[in-house]
Design an enzyme around this catalytic site. Structure first.
Site, short mmCIF file in Angstrom:
data_model
loop_
_atom_site.label_atom_id
_atom_site.label_comp_id
_atom_site.label_asym_id
_atom_site.label_seq_id
_atom_site.Cartn_x
_atom_site.Cartn_y
_atom_site.Cartn_z
N LYS A 38 0.81 -1.22 0.00
CA LYS A 38 0.00 0.00 0.00
C LYS A 38 0.85 1.27 0.00
O LYS A 38 0.34 2.35 -0.33
CB LYS A 38 -0.94 0.03 1.21
CG LYS A 38 -2.07 -0.98 1.14
CD LYS A 38 -3.15 -0.68 2.17
CE LYS A 38 -2.67 -0.76 3.59
NZ LYS A 38 -3.75 -0.52 4.58
N GLN A 76 -11.20 7.16 6.96
CA GLN A 76 -11.43 6.15 5.92
C GLN A 76 -10.93 4.77 6.34
O GLN A 76 -11.13 3.80 5.61
CB GLN A 76 -10.72 6.57 4.63
CG GLN A 76 -11.07 7.96 4.15
CD GLN A 76 -12.51 8.11 3.76
OE1 GLN A 76 -13.03 7.36 2.93
NE2 GLN A 76 -13.21 9.06 4.37
N SER A 117 -21.12 2.93 4.00
CA SER A 117 -21.16 2.05 2.83
C SER A 117 -22.59 1.76 2.41
O SER A 117 -23.51 1.69 3.24
CB SER A 117 -20.47 0.72 3.17
OG SER A 117 -20.69 -0.24 2.16
N TYR A 140 -19.81 -6.98 7.60
CA TYR A 140 -19.23 -5.70 7.20
C TYR A 140 -20.31 -4.63 7.13
O TYR A 140 -20.18 -3.54 7.72
CB TYR A 140 -18.54 -5.83 5.83
CG TYR A 140 -18.25 -4.49 5.20
CD1 TYR A 140 -17.24 -3.66 5.68
CD2 TYR A 140 -19.01 -4.04 4.12
CE1 TYR A 140 -16.99 -2.43 5.10
CE2 TYR A 140 -18.76 -2.80 3.54
CZ TYR A 140 -17.75 -2.00 4.04
OH TYR A 140 -17.51 -0.77 3.47
N LYS A 178 -6.15 -4.01 -3.21
CA LYS A 178 -7.36 -4.57 -2.62
C LYS A 178 -7.61 -6.01 -3.03
O LYS A 178 -8.48 -6.68 -2.47
CB LYS A 178 -8.57 -3.69 -2.98
CG LYS A 178 -8.55 -2.34 -2.29
CD LYS A 178 -9.68 -1.43 -2.77
CE LYS A 178 -11.05 -1.95 -2.40
NZ LYS A 178 -11.28 -1.93 -0.94
N ALA A 180 -9.03 -9.25 -4.26
CA ALA A 180 -10.37 -9.69 -4.66
C ALA A 180 -11.42 -8.61 -4.44
O ALA A 180 -12.47 -8.63 -5.09
CB ALA A 180 -10.76 -10.95 -3.88
#
Length: 317
Positions: A38, A76, A117, A140, A178, A180
């Protein structure tokens, strides 16, 4: 100083890049670089400092002050894997962590912008920012929804700005790490380069092959929404961030094929482990965002994917 948690991640690093373009370099990045690749998301960004998440969280818990006055938290940082079923891990990263930051900001009257989200809506079919339309289908989504619910208790009397942004299907630069969980556009591009074919799921939930529909939104547009709220501290609330228009996976694939000028689509069986947990349709209702005053247009797939693939061509060789 602006603090960006998850700053080495997909959306966080794009927000930092836009902050740089607007003259801000006094940015404290907070992240966990156990996934070391990252770092590449920050190479072309200018920041003031980098802190690992754990000492940062310890400082928050202790109520410590930062070396410079903090203009805003842009939170974030999260576990964004919709296929992660370790609920304890998910809640620690997405719920408890967010609560601690929220209270730190409220106590000091610091604006707090955070990532929610579209997963809070589950299978829809209505995607409006109201409790009756929210029914997450995975842990999630539940972790994000529960924090939204927590925030709603504080919004009416909060002494400073709180903004929750419910991202729909974000795609764009700086998402390669990221794996998958990267976007359909990214996977389609990689598959086409490697095999000459793009794989999409066969039909499910009454949709024909590749005709499942999502609200695909460019990360550049998501970053622009964050910056708009940062510049309008009088606006608080929970808002959808999407184009307001559902488009098919086939349309994304066709945009990739058109860019490269070759290839074909292959439809593969729908995975059993996703049945009953998959969003076959999403479409953001963005009336609340527009009523708050955000008037900028959102790029649809045909434009946004081309811009993204141009960027990939220049940055991946």
């Amino acid at each position: 100083m602006i603090i960006v948690t998850g700053g080495a991640g997909f959306i966080g690093s794009n927000i930092i890049k836009v902050l740089n373009q607007r003259g801000r370099e006094d940015i404290l990045v907070v992240d966990n670089l156990t996934q070391g690749e990252k770092f590449s998301n920050l190479v072309d960004c200018e920041i003031w400092d980098y802190w690992d998440k754990q000492p940062f969280l310890q400082a928050i818990k202790a109520g410590e002050e930062f070396p410079h006055p903090v203009d805003a938290f842009i939170h974030q940082g999260a576990c964004s894997a919709t296929t992660e079923w370790n609920g304890r891990y998910m809640m620690e990263n997405n719920f408890y962590y967010s609560k601690r930051l929220l209270h730190y900001c409220l106590e000091r009257r610091i604006p707090f912008l955070y990532a929610s989200s579209a997963a809070v809506y589950g299978c829809g079919p209505t995607f409006q920012e109201h409790r009756e339309f929210e029914a997450p289908r995975n842990v999630y989504g539940y972790s994000k929804w529960l924090f939204d619910q927590y925030v709603r208790r504080y919004l009416p009397t909060a002494p400073s700005q709180i903004v929750g942004l419910r991202y729909f299907n974000i795609y764009g630069p700086r998402e390669a790490h990221k794996g998958a969980m990267a976007s359909v556009a990214y996977h389609a591009h990689c598959q086409l380069k490697e095999t000459g074919r793009i794989k999409l799921f066969e039909g499910c939930d009454g949709y024909r092959h590749g005709e499942q529909r999502r609200d695909f939104v460019s990360v550049a547009d998501a970053a622009a929404v964050n910056l708009w709220f940062l510049e309008h501290p009088n606006q608080s609330g929970i808002y959808n961030v999407g184009t307001g228009q559902a488009q098919t996976f086939n349309e994304v694939a066709q945009a990739v094929l058109a860019f490269h000028g070759h290839g074909e689509i292959e439809y593969i069986p729908f995975p059993d482990h996703l049945r009953g947990r998959y969003q076959s349709f999403t479409q953001a209702d963005i009336h609340a965002l527009r009523e708050a005053g955000y008037a900028e247009p959102f790029a649809l797939v045909e434009e946004g994917v081309k811009t993204y693939l141009d960027w990939l061509g220049k940055n991946q060789g």
